[in-house]
Scaffold this active site. Structure first.
Site, PDB file in Angstrom:
ATOM      1  N   LYS A   1      60.002 -59.351  55.162  1.00  0.00           N
ATOM      2  CA  LYS A   1      61.016 -58.336  55.474  1.00  0.00           C
ATOM      3  C   LYS A   1      60.568 -57.396  56.573  1.00  0.00           C
ATOM      4  O   LYS A   1      61.376 -56.836  57.291  1.00  0.00           O
ATOM      5  CB  LYS A   1      61.395 -57.552  54.205  1.00  0.00           C
ATOM      6  CG  LYS A   1      60.220 -56.807  53.594  1.00  0.00           C
ATOM      7  CD  LYS A   1      60.587 -56.041  52.326  1.00  0.00           C
ATOM      8  CE  LYS A   1      60.626 -56.865  51.082  1.00  0.00           C
ATOM      9  NZ  LYS A   1      59.344 -57.523  50.714  1.00  0.00           N
TER      10      LYS A   1
ATOM     11  N   LYS B   1      67.865 -69.613  43.341  1.00  0.00           N
ATOM     12  CA  LYS B   1      66.441 -69.836  43.658  1.00  0.00           C
ATOM     13  C   LYS B   1      65.606 -68.796  42.935  1.00  0.00           C
ATOM     14  O   LYS B   1      65.944 -67.614  42.944  1.00  0.00           O
ATOM     15  CB  LYS B   1      66.236 -69.714  45.170  1.00  0.00           C
ATOM     16  CG  LYS B   1      64.819 -70.083  45.603  1.00  0.00           C
ATOM     17  CD  LYS B   1      64.657 -70.055  47.123  1.00  0.00           C
ATOM     18  CE  LYS B   1      63.955 -68.819  47.596  1.00  0.00           C
ATOM     19  NZ  LYS B   1      63.649 -68.805  49.021  1.00  0.00           N
TER      20      LYS B   1
ATOM     21  N   CYS C   1      54.372 -72.986  48.553  1.00  0.00           N
ATOM     22  CA  CYS C   1      54.229 -72.129  49.723  1.00  0.00           C
ATOM     23  C   CYS C   1      52.918 -71.367  49.537  1.00  0.00           C
ATOM     24  O   CYS C   1      52.262 -71.528  48.501  1.00  0.00           O
ATOM     25  CB  CYS C   1      55.423 -71.170  49.743  1.00  0.00           C
ATOM     26  SG  CYS C   1      55.715 -70.271  51.267  1.00  0.00           S
TER      27      CYS C   1
ATOM     28  N   HIS D   1      58.737 -70.704  54.769  1.00  0.00           N
ATOM     29  CA  HIS D   1      59.867 -71.613  54.532  1.00  0.00           C
ATOM     30  C   HIS D   1      60.554 -71.302  53.193  1.00  0.00           C
ATOM     31  O   HIS D   1      60.089 -70.474  52.412  1.00  0.00           O
ATOM     32  CB  HIS D   1      59.410 -73.068  54.575  1.00  0.00           C
ATOM     33  CG  HIS D   1      58.346 -73.396  53.583  1.00  0.00           C
ATOM     34  ND1 HIS D   1      57.048 -72.999  53.757  1.00  0.00           N
ATOM     35  CD2 HIS D   1      58.385 -74.054  52.397  1.00  0.00           C
ATOM     36  CE1 HIS D   1      56.331 -73.427  52.730  1.00  0.00           C
ATOM     37  NE2 HIS D   1      57.116 -74.051  51.883  1.00  0.00           N
TER      38      HIS D   1
ATOM     39  N   HIS E   1      56.083 -63.887  41.434  1.00  0.00           N
ATOM     40  CA  HIS E   1      55.308 -63.192  42.462  1.00  0.00           C
ATOM     41  C   HIS E   1      53.823 -63.107  42.107  1.00  0.00           C
ATOM     42  O   HIS E   1      52.965 -63.327  42.964  1.00  0.00           O
ATOM     43  CB  HIS E   1      55.895 -61.794  42.669  1.00  0.00           C
ATOM     44  CG  HIS E   1      55.176 -60.989  43.702  1.00  0.00           C
ATOM     45  ND1 HIS E   1      55.220 -61.308  45.036  1.00  0.00           N
ATOM     46  CD2 HIS E   1      54.367 -59.902  43.589  1.00  0.00           C
ATOM     47  CE1 HIS E   1      54.482 -60.438  45.712  1.00  0.00           C
ATOM     48  NE2 HIS E   1      53.950 -59.581  44.857  1.00  0.00           N
TER      49      HIS E   1
ATOM     50  N   THR F   1      65.230 -68.279  52.331  1.00  0.00           N
ATOM     51  CA  THR F   1      65.616 -66.873  52.123  1.00  0.00           C
ATOM     52  C   THR F   1      64.427 -65.997  51.732  1.00  0.00           C
ATOM     53  O   THR F   1      63.488 -66.459  51.086  1.00  0.00           O
ATOM     54  CB  THR F   1      66.672 -66.780  50.994  1.00  0.00           C
ATOM     55  OG1 THR F   1      66.255 -67.609  49.904  1.00  0.00           O
ATOM     56  CG2 THR F   1      68.044 -67.199  51.474  1.00  0.00           C
ATOM     57  N   ARG F   2      64.501 -64.720  52.120  1.00  0.00           N
ATOM     58  CA  ARG F   2      63.523 -63.711  51.725  1.00  0.00           C
ATOM     59  C   ARG F   2      64.280 -62.434  51.366  1.00  0.00           C
ATOM     60  O   ARG F   2      65.249 -62.064  52.046  1.00  0.00           O
ATOM     61  CB  ARG F   2      62.571 -63.373  52.887  1.00  0.00           C
ATOM     62  CG  ARG F   2      61.629 -64.517  53.296  1.00  0.00           C
ATOM     63  CD  ARG F   2      60.567 -64.753  52.252  1.00  0.00           C
ATOM     64  NE  ARG F   2      59.579 -65.755  52.622  1.00  0.00           N
ATOM     65  CZ  ARG F   2      59.658 -67.058  52.337  1.00  0.00           C
ATOM     66  NH1 ARG F   2      60.715 -67.544  51.721  1.00  0.00           N
ATOM     67  NH2 ARG F   2      58.678 -67.876  52.670  1.00  0.00           N
TER      68      ARG F   2
HETATM   69  C1  LIG Z   1      57.456 -68.477  48.117  1.00  0.00           C
HETATM   70  C2  LIG Z   1      57.385 -67.221  48.931  1.00  0.00           C
HETATM   71  C3  LIG Z   1      58.356 -66.245  48.755  1.00  0.00           C
HETATM   72  C4  LIG Z   1      58.294 -65.058  49.487  1.00  0.00           C
HETATM   73  N1  LIG Z   1      59.288 -64.131  49.313  1.00  0.00           N
HETATM   74  C5  LIG Z   1      59.290 -63.019  50.088  1.00  0.00           C
HETATM   75  C6  LIG Z   1      60.369 -62.120  50.018  1.00  0.00           C
HETATM   76  O1  LIG Z   1      61.333 -62.330  49.253  1.00  0.00           O
HETATM   77  N2  LIG Z   1      60.345 -61.028  50.831  1.00  0.00           N
HETATM   78  C7  LIG Z   1      59.319 -60.803  51.699  1.00  0.00           C
HETATM   79  O2  LIG Z   1      59.364 -59.791  52.401  1.00  0.00           O
HETATM   80  N3  LIG Z   1      58.295 -61.650  51.797  1.00  0.00           N
HETATM   81  C8  LIG Z   1      58.244 -62.756  51.031  1.00  0.00           C
HETATM   82  N4  LIG Z   1      57.228 -63.656  51.130  1.00  0.00           N
HETATM   83  C9  LIG Z   1      56.091 -63.354  52.009  1.00  0.00           C
HETATM   84  C10 LIG Z   1      56.328 -63.697  53.462  1.00  0.00           C
HETATM   85  O3  LIG Z   1      57.062 -64.876  53.612  1.00  0.00           O
HETATM   86  C11 LIG Z   1      54.967 -63.785  54.147  1.00  0.00           C
HETATM   87  O4  LIG Z   1      54.295 -62.533  53.939  1.00  0.00           O
HETATM   88  C12 LIG Z   1      55.095 -64.027  55.634  1.00  0.00           C
HETATM   89  O5  LIG Z   1      55.838 -65.188  55.897  1.00  0.00           O
HETATM   90  C13 LIG Z   1      53.694 -64.162  56.241  1.00  0.00           C
HETATM   91  O6  LIG Z   1      53.837 -64.348  57.646  1.00  0.00           O
HETATM   92  P1  LIG Z   1      52.626 -64.799  58.559  1.00  0.00           P
HETATM   93  O7  LIG Z   1      53.083 -64.708  59.957  1.00  0.00           O
HETATM   94  O8  LIG Z   1      51.397 -64.080  58.144  1.00  0.00           O
HETATM   95  O9  LIG Z   1      52.376 -66.350  58.155  1.00  0.00           O
HETATM   96  P2  LIG Z   1      53.218 -67.657  58.660  1.00  0.00           P
HETATM   97  O10 LIG Z   1      54.667 -67.355  58.768  1.00  0.00           O
HETATM   98  O11 LIG Z   1      52.784 -68.771  57.771  1.00  0.00           O
HETATM   99  O12 LIG Z   1      52.663 -67.882  60.119  1.00  0.00           O
HETATM  100  C14 LIG Z   1      51.330 -68.219  60.407  1.00  0.00           C
HETATM  101  C15 LIG Z   1      51.362 -69.277  61.492  1.00  0.00           C
HETATM  102  O13 LIG Z   1      50.040 -69.428  62.037  1.00  0.00           O
HETATM  103  C16 LIG Z   1      49.880 -70.798  62.381  1.00  0.00           C
HETATM  104  N5  LIG Z   1      48.450 -71.059  62.492  1.00  0.00           N
HETATM  105  C17 LIG Z   1      47.500 -70.926  61.535  1.00  0.00           C
HETATM  106  N6  LIG Z   1      46.278 -71.269  62.010  1.00  0.00           N
HETATM  107  C18 LIG Z   1      46.454 -71.621  63.299  1.00  0.00           C
HETATM  108  C19 LIG Z   1      45.560 -72.087  64.322  1.00  0.00           C
HETATM  109  N7  LIG Z   1      44.247 -72.272  64.096  1.00  0.00           N
HETATM  110  N8  LIG Z   1      46.061 -72.394  65.539  1.00  0.00           N
HETATM  111  C20 LIG Z   1      47.407 -72.214  65.778  1.00  0.00           C
HETATM  112  N9  LIG Z   1      48.301 -71.787  64.838  1.00  0.00           N
HETATM  113  C21 LIG Z   1      47.824 -71.497  63.618  1.00  0.00           C
HETATM  114  C22 LIG Z   1      50.566 -71.520  61.211  1.00  0.00           C
HETATM  115  O14 LIG Z   1      50.886 -72.852  61.540  1.00  0.00           O
HETATM  116  C23 LIG Z   1      51.782 -70.635  60.980  1.00  0.00           C
HETATM  117  O15 LIG Z   1      52.916 -71.101  61.691  1.00  0.00           O
HETATM  118  C24 LIG Z   1      57.248 -64.848  50.409  1.00  0.00           C
HETATM  119  C25 LIG Z   1      56.284 -65.852  50.600  1.00  0.00           C
HETATM  120  C26 LIG Z   1      56.349 -67.033  49.875  1.00  0.00           C
HETATM  121  C27 LIG Z   1      55.294 -68.072  50.094  1.00  0.00           C
END
Ligand SMILES: Cc1cc2nc3c(=O)[nH]c(=O)nc-3n(C[C@H](O)[C@H](O)[C@H](O)COP(=O)(O)OP(=O)(O)OC[C@H]3O[C@@H](n4cnc5c(N)ncnc54)[C@H](O)[C@@H]3O)c2cc1C
Length: 376
Positions: free
Chosen positions: A344, A262, A311, A44, A266, A47-48
Site C-alpha cells: 500500500k 480471497k 508468496c 502477486h 498474516h 489484490t492488496r
Molecule cells: C500473500 C501476501 C499478501 C500481502 N498483502 C498485503 C496487503 O494486503 N497490503 C499491503 O500493503 N501489503 C501486502 N503484502 C506485502 C507487499 O506485497 C510487500 O511488502 C511488497 O510487495 C514488497 O515489495 P518489494 O518491492 O520489497 O518486493 P517485490 O515486489 O518482490 O520486488 C522485488 C524484486 O526484486 C527482484 N530481484 C531480487 N533479487 C534480484 C537480483 N539479484 N537482481 C535483479 N532483480 C532482483 C525480484 O525479482 C522482484 O521483482 C502482502 C504480501 C504477500 C506475500
C-alpha cells in the site's frame, strides 16, 4: 553502459522508484531477475489491502495518506482503475492493541471510522459472525489496490519517461568505488552514479555484498480463493477485512469480478531461502486447514477452496520497513523488509527513494524506517 541510477529489483518498490527517478530526469536502468510483475516474489495475487487508520501505529499515517494521494495520481495519469473502494473492516477484541491503535490512528488524524458492535456488523454484512467481546472498525474510504496492475502502470510511465527495464537479468555482483557503481549480471556490466536496492526477499543477500548485514528474514506465506455467494460477498457490498483472532491475524478480500473470496494469514510462516524452490500451496497440511478453520468460525457462508498460492514476506524484528541510505555509501538508497504490509505504501516509497537519491531527504519523515535503529 553508464546510467545516473541503477535500480536492482523492478517489483513493488523498485518500479515505483523507476517512475519517480525517470520523471526527475535521471537516466534510469531497472534490472530484475524475472519479468515483472511476476509470481516469484512478494507482489502477486491480484489484490492488496490499503487502509489508513493504521493498526500498526499512528506513526505510519502521514506516509500512507501520501501513498494514497500518489495512487490517485497514478490512476489519473494512466487512466487505469487501480483502486477498488470496498472499505476495510478490522475486527478484533475491543481491548486489543490492533483495535485500539486503529481507533487512535483515526482519532488523531480525523479519519472516518465506523466503530460497530457484533450485532451492527452482522446486520450490515450477513456473511460475518463474531464473538460478543469483539468489535468491528469499518473504514469506508479505504479499499483494495490491484497489485500487478499498479506495477504495470508504473512500468508504462517509467518507460515513457525514458527508463530502461531489463527483465530476466539477475544481478550477481555489486562494486562501489569512489562513488561509482558497477553492477554485473551473468553476461553484462553496467555503471552508474547511484544505486537503489529494492530486491524484496533477496535484499539481504545483495546488501551483504556491500558490507551491510540487516536482520531481514524471508518467510513463506500462503493465500487462497474460496467459492463465495456473489450476492453477499461481491466487492460492491462486502469489504476487505482483517480479523485479529486468538488463532492468528487473518485478512481477506471480497469477490472481485466473481473470482471468489480471497483469504490469507498474516502472522507465522516458515523461514525460507528465496533461492530454493518453495513448497507449493497444500504441500504443508496446515495450509488449507488453517484458512478453513478461520472461515468456518467467522465467515461461515464461504464455500469450497478453489485454489491457493504461495508468496514471500521479508520480516524485520519490529515489522517496520527499511527505507534509508546505505550507512557507508551516500549514493545508495535501500528499500527492504516490508514485513507483509508494504504494498500500500509502494507509491510513496518509490517517491522517497527517488528523493533520497536526488536530494538526500524526503518531504514526509521516514526516520522510523532508518537502518541505525538496528544498531542503537
Ligand atoms: C500473500 C501476501 C499478501 C500481502 N498483502 C498485503 C496487503 O494486503 N497490503 C499491503 O500493503 N501489503 C501486502 N503484502 C506485502 C507487499 O506485497 C510487500 O511488502 C511488497 O510487495 C514488497 O515489495 P518489494 O518491492 O520489497 O518486493 P517485490 O515486489 O518482490 O520486488 C522485488 C524484486 O526484486 C527482484 N530481484 C531480487 N533479487 C534480484 C537480483 N539479484 N537482481 C535483479 N532483480 C532482483 C525480484 O525479482 C522482484 O521483482 C502482502 C504480501 C504477500 C506475500
Amino acid at each position: 553502459m553508464n546510467y545516473d541510477v541503477i535500480i536492482i529489483g523492478a517489483g513493488s518498490m523498485g518500479m515505483a522508484a523507476g517512475y519517480y527517478l525517470s520523471k526527475s530526469g535521471k537516466k534510469t536502468l531497472l534490472l530484475d531477475s524475472f519479468h515483472p510483475p511476476h509470481n516469484k516474489g512478494s507482489h502477486h495475487g491480484e489484490t492488496r489491502i490499503i487502509r489508513y487508520a493504521y493498526a500498526e501505529g499512528e506513526e505510519y499515517v502521514p506516509f500512507i495518506l501520501k501513498a494514497q494521494e500518489l495512487w490517485n495520481e497514478l490512476e489519473r495519469d494512466t487512466g487505469k482503475p487501480l483502486f477498488i473502494p470496498t472499505g476495510v473492516l478490522s475486527v478484533g477484541n475491543k481491548e486489543s492493541n490492533f483495535i485500539q491503535n486503529t481507533i487512535s490512528s483515526s482519532t488523531i488524524y480525523s479519519l472516518p471510522l465506523e466503530v460497530m458492535n457484533p450485532v451492527e456488523v452482522q446486520n450490515r454484512w450477513s456473511g460475518i459472525t463474531m464473538p460478543n467481546d469483539f468489535i468491528g472498525c469499518f473504514e469506508p474510504s479505504s479499499g483494495v489496490l490491484k497489485c500487478e496492475e499498479s506495477i504495470k502502470a508504473y512500468q508504462m510511465l517509467a518507460e515513457m519517461n525514458g527508463a530502461t527495464i531489463l527483465s530476466n537479468c539477475r544481478v550477481k555482483e555489486i562494486h562501489i568505488q569512489e562513488e561509482k557503481v558497477t553492477i554485473k549480471t551473468i553476461d553484462k556490466t553496467f555503471h552508474s552514479d547511484s544505486l537503489v536496492i529494492a530486491a524484496g526477499a533477496w535484499s539481504g543477500h545483495l546488501l551483504s555484498m556491500m558490507d551491510l548485514d540487516l536482520p531481514l528474514t524471508p518467510v513463506r506465506k500462503t493465500f487462497a480463493w474460496f467459492d463465495a455467494i456473489e450476492k453477499i460477498y461481491n466487492s460492491n457490498d462486502f469489504p476487505a477485512f482483517a480479523f485479529e483472532t486468538s488463532q492468528g491475524l487473518y485478512y481477506g478480500f471480497p469477490s472481485v469480478d466473481g473470482a471468489g473470496l480471497k483469504v490469507g494469514r498474516h502472522d507465522g510462516g516458515e523461514r525460507i531461502n528465496p533461492d530454493e524452490v518453495m513448497k507449493q500451496f497444500g504441500e504443508i497440511v496446515e495450509d488449507r486447514g488453517d484458512l478453513i478453520q478461520f472461515l468456518n468460525q467467522y465467515l461461515p457462508g464461504i464455500g469450497q477452496l478453489k485454489y491457493g498460492k504461495t508468496c514471500m514476506y521479508t520480516l524485520t524484528p519490529d515489522d517496520k520497513f527499511v527505507i534509508d541510505v546505505h550507512p557507508k555509501y551516500s549514493n545508495v538508497a535501500i528499500a527492504a523488509g516490508f514485513s507483509g504490509h508494504g504494498f500500500k505504501f509502494s507509491s510513496a516509497v518509490g517517491q522517497a527513494l527517488s528523493n533520497l537519491i536526488v536530494s538526500g531527504k524526503n518531504e514526509i519523515d521516514i526516520s522510523q524506517f532508518s537502518i541505525d535503529r538496528f544498531y542503537n
